[in-house]
Design an enzyme around this catalytic site. Structure first.
Site, PDB file in Angstrom:
ATOM      1  N   VAL A  86      -0.868  -5.245  -0.420  1.00 61.27           N
ATOM      2  CA  VAL A  86      -0.143  -6.543  -0.975  1.00 61.27           C
ATOM      3  C   VAL A  86       0.109  -7.560   0.196  1.00 61.27           C
ATOM      4  O   VAL A  86       0.696  -7.162   0.950  1.00 61.27           O
ATOM      5  CB  VAL A  86       1.338  -6.022  -1.762  1.00 61.27           C
ATOM      6  CG1 VAL A  86       2.033  -7.491  -2.284  1.00 61.27           C
ATOM      7  CG2 VAL A  86       1.162  -4.868  -2.758  1.00 61.27           C
ATOM      8  N   LYS A  87      -0.546  -8.663  -0.042  1.00 66.38           N
ATOM      9  CA  LYS A  87      -0.434  -9.981   0.865  1.00 66.38           C
ATOM     10  C   LYS A  87       0.766 -10.705   0.473  1.00 66.38           C
ATOM     11  O   LYS A  87       0.738 -11.074  -0.446  1.00 66.38           O
ATOM     12  CB  LYS A  87      -1.823 -10.564   0.588  1.00 66.38           C
ATOM     13  CG  LYS A  87      -2.348 -11.215   1.763  1.00 66.38           C
ATOM     14  CD  LYS A  87      -3.660 -11.887   1.571  1.00 66.38           C
ATOM     15  CE  LYS A  87      -4.136 -12.538   2.897  1.00 66.38           C
ATOM     16  NZ  LYS A  87      -5.334 -13.281   2.607  1.00 66.38           N
ATOM     17  N   VAL A  88       1.683 -11.045   1.450  1.00 68.14           N
ATOM     18  CA  VAL A  88       2.872 -11.652   1.350  1.00 68.14           C
ATOM     19  C   VAL A  88       3.020 -12.667   2.382  1.00 68.14           C
ATOM     20  O   VAL A  88       2.730 -12.659   3.606  1.00 68.14           O
ATOM     21  CB  VAL A  88       4.141 -10.613   1.425  1.00 68.14           C
ATOM     22  CG1 VAL A  88       5.113 -11.534   1.514  1.00 68.14           C
ATOM     23  CG2 VAL A  88       3.899  -9.447   0.620  1.00 68.14           C
TER      24      VAL A  88
END
Length: 216
Positions: A86-88
């Site tokens: 998951v890219k945050v």
């Protein structure tokens, strides 16, 4: 150093994967839009297709900027496939989300990192990867590769396990320099990866070998 390809284009992903050196994929909303992929259902389906093509970590970016929204999106993305990361974004709410994902066993990639201070916060929150955008730093008149070096030194001294994922790669030389500075991962456009193959002396040498072979 691991090689990721930075694209949402399936043909380019397959070409890089066929080289036998691909370790993963990174994408972002801009790359998705470039491929004409719009809407939550279409985006989730596209990520699943990428996961089926490449046996490696696949970064999938959240679009929300609040903690609750990022967590909700991140859970949906992580449910697609075990290889989803998951890219945050590196913002206050993003750091909170990074910690939540870490505590709940979800891999993360902290994106839009432009300083050592930001990289420290991401590592403290337990990010799996942190993505300094070296090309954009160069564009602003600073040295993106110097940030990679600084991060490598800090992470090594402090014992952070977060991997340095060099992003915003503009050319093959960027890849070489990132390897020299100790980046754990380099995510690149296909052209930059293929650019590593090229050298005029290789072409000249091969042409001579083939010409000499005709005389045998």
């Amino acid at each position: 150093m691991k090689f990721f390809i930075d694209t949402a284009n399936l043909a380019q992903i397959k070409e890089a994967n066929d080289l036998g050196i691909l370790d993963g994929v990174t994408t972002n909303p801009s790359l998705m839009a470039k491929e004409g992929i719009k809407g939550e259902e279409a985006i989730l389906k596209h990520y699943k297709t990428i996961c089926e093509l490449v046996d490696g970590d696949i970064s999938a970016e959240v679009l929300s900027t609040d903690f609750a929204g990022m967590v909700d999106e991140g859970k949906k993305l992580a449910a697609i496939h075990p290889n989803i990361v998951v890219k945050v974004p590196m913002i206050k709410e993003g750091v909170k989300a990074l910690k939540w994902f870490t505590d709940n066993g979800i891999k993360t990639n902290c994106t839009l990192v432009f300083s050592a201070g930001q990289a420290i916060l991401a590592a403290k929150a337990g990010a799996t990867y942190v993505s300094p955008f070296i090309g954009r730093i160069d564009d602003s008149g600073w040295d993106g590769l110097e940030l990679i070096s600084q991060m490598r030194q800090i992470y090594s001294i402090q014992g952070f396990k977060t991997e340095i994922l060099a992003a915003s790669i503009r050319n093959p030389n960027h890849i070489i320099k990132c390897a020299e500075q100790g980046a754990d991962v380099c995510t690149c456009p296909l052209d930059s990866i293929l650019g590593l193959l090229k050298h005029p002396l290789t072409d000249i040498g091969l042409a001579k070998f083939l010409e000499d072979a005709k005389k045998m």
